[in-house]
Design an enzyme around this catalytic site. Structure first.
Site, mmCIF file in Angstrom:
data_model
loop_
_atom_site.group_PDB
_atom_site.id
_atom_site.type_symbol
_atom_site.label_atom_id
_atom_site.label_comp_id
_atom_site.label_asym_id
_atom_site.label_seq_id
_atom_site.Cartn_x
_atom_site.Cartn_y
_atom_site.Cartn_z
ATOM 1 N N ASP A 41 0.877 -1.160 0.000
ATOM 2 C CA ASP A 41 0.000 0.000 0.000
ATOM 3 C C ASP A 41 0.923 1.220 0.000
ATOM 4 O O ASP A 41 2.107 1.114 0.343
ATOM 5 C CB ASP A 41 -0.891 -0.019 1.242
ATOM 6 C CG ASP A 41 -1.781 1.197 1.315
ATOM 7 O OD1 ASP A 41 -2.426 1.527 0.301
ATOM 8 O OD2 ASP A 41 -1.809 1.835 2.378
ATOM 9 N N ASP A 88 -0.247 5.162 0.639
ATOM 10 C CA ASP A 88 -0.595 6.148 1.662
ATOM 11 C C ASP A 88 -0.558 5.510 3.042
ATOM 12 O O ASP A 88 -1.249 4.524 3.299
ATOM 13 C CB ASP A 88 -1.998 6.720 1.400
ATOM 14 C CG ASP A 88 -2.061 7.519 0.113
ATOM 15 O OD1 ASP A 88 -1.302 8.487 0.004
ATOM 16 O OD2 ASP A 88 -2.862 7.174 -0.768
ATOM 17 N N LYS A 131 -8.952 -2.733 -2.611
ATOM 18 C CA LYS A 131 -8.785 -3.628 -1.464
ATOM 19 C C LYS A 131 -9.919 -3.395 -0.471
ATOM 20 O O LYS A 131 -10.338 -2.251 -0.284
ATOM 21 C CB LYS A 131 -7.440 -3.311 -0.775
ATOM 22 C CG LYS A 131 -6.221 -3.545 -1.636
ATOM 23 C CD LYS A 131 -4.960 -2.959 -1.002
ATOM 24 C CE LYS A 131 -4.998 -1.438 -1.039
ATOM 25 N NZ LYS A 131 -3.743 -0.823 -0.519
ATOM 26 N N ASP A 144 -1.217 -0.361 6.094
ATOM 27 C CA ASP A 144 -1.450 0.328 7.361
ATOM 28 C C ASP A 144 -2.897 0.214 7.836
ATOM 29 O O ASP A 144 -3.209 0.668 8.929
ATOM 30 C CB ASP A 144 -1.085 1.810 7.237
ATOM 31 C CG ASP A 144 -2.051 2.565 6.329
ATOM 32 O OD1 ASP A 144 -2.183 2.167 5.154
ATOM 33 O OD2 ASP A 144 -2.671 3.549 6.787
#
Length: 293
Positions: free
Chosen positions: A23, A25, A217, A242
């Site tokens: 991922d 961000d 996702k 995250d």
């Protein structure tokens, strides 16, 4: 769950996998700021010959724009390694539902969606052209060419966009309703703000209708497409993210191991809470710690 504490544990983790799905961000950067040490950790993976792929739910940018952002941060990457929810949406319309060429897509979102759809030869409307529109209570004109409404993160969302999206989905027979991703929030500039899933809620509520497809996702059609696109072995692949409800759930549902970093949405307290049902295989304070001595 296992915390990667020692250098030996981190080395064993890196050696275990050939393919690293990231991922962006909250893992590599936060808004316009690179998370310290990330570039060094990425260089270490590259030096070991690992395959790196960037899997982002952010639909505001095209893959070319993401590539430029990575390069501006000093992170080595190629266009082939980037898989975004905007790209996944374009691929879904083109390859899965065979969106007819005589139809067009109304976008509640930004240029990333438009650019990826246009790259697949799909006509679009909405997005920036309605970014500054002021709703004046006049009837929304019929546009029978609109065959789908796609909603993603939109920093310029307004009532006109909602009214048009609602009207096309209500009036146009067979009009498809697609959400680029279901993230309710995302991190930026030290804050947590509403995401694409929240942007879509007024239309979902007004229509009393769920999207026919959510492409980001943790949707498994996205992971299946990644496996097929890159010919990856699940047992040699790890997802690093995250967010528990997107990144980690994405990997867990797909049968691959997961690493949660604590530089974005998820806190250690949330992850270790007895009420948390989505558990990563591993966790670490920051991805940059993988390269620390």
């Amino acid at each position: 769950m296992k915390e990667l504490v020692t250098r030996e544990e981190r080395k064993e983790f890196i050696d275990k996998f050939d393919n690293f799905l990231f991922d962006c961000d909250g893992v590599l950067w936060e808004g316009t700021k690179l998370i310290p040490g990330v570039e060094k950790a990425m260089e270490e993976l590259r030096s070991k010959g690992k395959n790196i792929y960037f899997v982002t739910n952010n639909s505001t940018k095209s893959r070319k724009s993401f590539l430029k952002k990575l390069q501006d941060f000093g992170i080595q990457a190629s266009l082939h390694e980037i898989f975004s929810s905007a790209f996944a949406t374009a691929a879904y319309l083109k390859q899965v539902v065979h969106f007819p060429p005589e139809k067009k897509v109304y976008i509640v979102g930004m240029e990333g969606i438009r650019d990826e759809l246009n790259a697949e030869g799909i006509r679009t409307c909405g997005a920036e052209e309605d970014a500054h529109a002021v709703f004046d209570s006049e009837p929304i004109p019929d546009d029978p060419e609109v065959g789908a409404v796609v909603i993603g993160l939109d920093l310029h969302v307004n009532y006109t966009k909602y009214a048009k999206a609602f009207t096309y989905l209500k009036r146009n027979p067979g009009c498809r309703f697609i959400l680029t991703n279901g993230d309710t929030t995302f991190p930026t500039h030290g804050m947590i703000v509403p995401g694409a899933g929240s942007i879509a809620m007024p239309i979902i509520k007004a229509l009393n209708r769920e999207p026919e497809a959510v492409l980001g996702k943790p949707a498994q059609n996205m992971l299946e497409t990644i496996f097929a696109e890159y010919d990856l072995q699940p047992c040699k692949t790890v997802m690093i993210g995250d967010r528990l409800d997107t990144d980690i759930d994405f990997g867990n549902q797909g049968g691959i191991e997961t690493l949660c970093v604590l530089t974005g949405i998820t806190t250690k307290e949330e992850m270790l809470s007895p009420t948390n049902k989505i558990k990563p295989t591993y966790y670490i304070p920051s991805f940059s710690d993988l390269a620390s001595e």
